[in-house]
Design an enzyme around this catalytic site. Structure first.
Site, mmCIF file in Angstrom:
data_model
loop_
_atom_site.group_PDB
_atom_site.id
_atom_site.type_symbol
_atom_site.label_atom_id
_atom_site.label_comp_id
_atom_site.label_asym_id
_atom_site.label_seq_id
_atom_site.Cartn_x
_atom_site.Cartn_y
_atom_site.Cartn_z
ATOM 1 N N SER A 1 -2.077 7.244 -1.129
ATOM 2 C CA SER A 1 -1.805 6.174 -0.164
ATOM 3 C C SER A 1 -2.981 5.896 0.769
ATOM 4 O O SER A 1 -2.874 5.053 1.657
ATOM 5 C CB SER A 1 -0.561 6.521 0.658
ATOM 6 O OG SER A 1 -0.654 7.830 1.166
ATOM 7 N N ARG B 1 -2.523 -8.925 0.076
ATOM 8 C CA ARG B 1 -1.661 -8.466 1.168
ATOM 9 C C ARG B 1 -2.441 -7.539 2.110
ATOM 10 O O ARG B 1 -3.128 -6.618 1.676
ATOM 11 C CB ARG B 1 -0.458 -7.731 0.599
ATOM 12 C CG ARG B 1 0.572 -7.269 1.644
ATOM 13 C CD ARG B 1 0.388 -5.821 2.025
ATOM 14 N NE ARG B 1 1.461 -5.326 2.884
ATOM 15 C CZ ARG B 1 1.447 -4.138 3.471
ATOM 16 N NH1 ARG B 1 0.430 -3.319 3.291
ATOM 17 N NH2 ARG B 1 2.440 -3.758 4.230
ATOM 18 N N THR C 1 -5.495 3.396 5.237
ATOM 19 C CA THR C 1 -4.471 3.319 4.191
ATOM 20 C C THR C 1 -4.930 2.458 3.021
ATOM 21 O O THR C 1 -5.801 1.600 3.180
ATOM 22 C CB THR C 1 -3.179 2.706 4.768
ATOM 23 O OG1 THR C 1 -2.102 2.883 3.860
ATOM 24 C CG2 THR C 1 -3.338 1.233 5.052
ATOM 25 N N THR D 1 0.506 6.009 5.514
ATOM 26 C CA THR D 1 -0.792 5.822 6.157
ATOM 27 C C THR D 1 -1.158 7.060 6.946
ATOM 28 O O THR D 1 -0.283 7.693 7.528
ATOM 29 C CB THR D 1 -0.683 4.639 7.143
ATOM 30 O OG1 THR D 1 -0.475 3.464 6.390
ATOM 31 C CG2 THR D 1 -1.898 4.492 8.016
ATOM 32 N N THR E 1 3.269 4.230 10.859
ATOM 33 C CA THR E 1 3.219 4.312 9.407
ATOM 34 C C THR E 1 4.529 3.754 8.869
ATOM 35 O O THR E 1 5.507 3.644 9.597
ATOM 36 C CB THR E 1 3.003 5.765 8.945
ATOM 37 O OG1 THR E 1 2.947 5.798 7.511
ATOM 38 C CG2 THR E 1 4.112 6.684 9.415
ATOM 39 N N GLY E 2 4.512 3.399 7.603
ATOM 40 C CA GLY E 2 5.723 2.850 7.017
ATOM 41 C C GLY E 2 5.538 1.401 6.630
ATOM 42 O O GLY E 2 4.408 0.958 6.388
#
Ligand code: ASP
Length: 337
Positions: free
Chosen positions: A94, A224, A214, A196, A247-248
């Protein structure tokens, strides 16, 4: 509109509930993993360096950052050193080298860095450079800009002497081909396929800094860009108040400017924990009774060295280090265990 006094009272009241939730989560974590310990109070950290990072790979990032901090180095150098660790780890899918590609097979990277003086640098949609965090730092230090994107960021990195390499490892390529077969080329935010590194540090002189790096959501649409390179979204630092990272699912963080929100709430009197809880509540509160696969985690420190963390769902971990102690903690979550 609540008055400032009422708002601070809300934070103080929330603190009672937050403290209880945090303790419950810490107790549960202790039962699962012996090495986890509750956070010491901030007073015991006064004047000592501190580094916190998202996820379990934050442990290795913290170790690198700590080598800088323990020698009296600057928080800014520490967070850059920490972020470079997962960027170079091909087993981390990631971040950086080995990151999962977008749906067209391109590994595109986002990163940013910020210091206690409000300076910030960022790159997004960058390909072929192993250390986007270091490019972001040079955007901050050597240009009049904050953010460079795509081909322009790559050109700048080349001019600054960064080596280029193919970041798509064989492992990541195989996972992408597998995904293409299963998913029929339809990108879908997925709770398992992202993570991340967000890292925040306070140095011996009390200076704060943060960084974020990330490869973004796996198999995302080409082009994106997530929250990680957006100052105020996945990262914000105010040298007098504190620092926050996220993060997420970046889209949720971007829509609510979560990093800025957490720091702003701390400025208005919330503890880091209260601020993270409020920022998560603004996201989770709109998800109804079931968050589905949505995950967002916030991690924050304040200038006194207090730590806060909260997530939409269970599973978000963070690591902190303030000396010999290196602790991995399960963050409490809005939707509970
Ligand atoms: N926030 C990142 C993004 O949306 C991914 C992650 O942290 O998992 O790009």
């Amino acid at each position: 509109m609540p008055t400032r006094r009422e708002f601070l009272a809300t934070c103080a009241l929330a603190g009672v509930a937050v403290g209880a939730a945090g303790r419950a989560a810490a107790g549960a974590a202790d039962a699962r993993e012996a090495e986890e310990q509750p956070e010491p109070d901030a007073a015991s950290r006064a004047g000592r360096p501190l580094v916190v990072s998202t996820w379990n790979f934050g442990v290795a990032a913290n170790a690198a950052a700590w080598r800088v901090l323990e020698g009296g180095g600057a928080a800014l150098d520490a967070v850059e050193a920490g972020a470079r660790v997962p960027e170079s780890d091909p087993a981390n899918h990631s971040v950086g080298l080995g990151g999962y590609p977008d749906r067209d097979g391109h590994v595109t990277l986002d990163a940013c860095i910020m210091d206690d003086r409000g300076r910030a640098g960022s790159v997004c949609f960058l390909e072929g450079i192993e250390h986007p965090v270091s490019v972001a730092r040079l955007v901050m230090e050597r240009t009049p800009h904050v953010m460079l994107a795509g081909a322009g960021a790559l050109r700048f990195a080349r001019e600054q002497g960064f080596p280029e390499r193919d970041l798509l490892t064989e492992d990541a390529r195989r996972a992408w081909l597998e995904w293409r077969r299963e998913a029929k080329y339809e990108p879908r935010a997925n709770a398992e396929r992202h993570d991340t590194l967000g890292i925040l540090a306070r140095d011996r002189d009390g200076r704060l800094a943060g960084a974020c790096t990330t490869s973004g959501l796996a198999f995302k649409l080409h082009g994106r860009v997530g929250d990680s390179p957006i100052v105020g979204a996945a990262l914000f630092v105010d040298g007098r108040v504190g620092a926050a990272t996220a993060t997420g699912h970046g889209e949720f963080v971007m829509r609510t400017l979560g990093g800025f929100l957490v720091v702003e709430l701390m400025r208005q009197g919330c503890s880091p924990q209260e601020a993270c809880e409020e920022a998560i509540a603004r996201i989770a509160g709109d998800l109804g009774s079931d968050p589905g696969e949505v995950q967002v985690g916030y991690l924050a420190i304040d200038a006194a060295g207090r730590i806060g963390a909260h997530a939409v769902r269970p599973g978000f971990q963070y690591a902190w280090r303030d000396g010999e102690r290196e602790v991995l903690v399960d963050a409490p979550a809005f939707f509970g265990d």
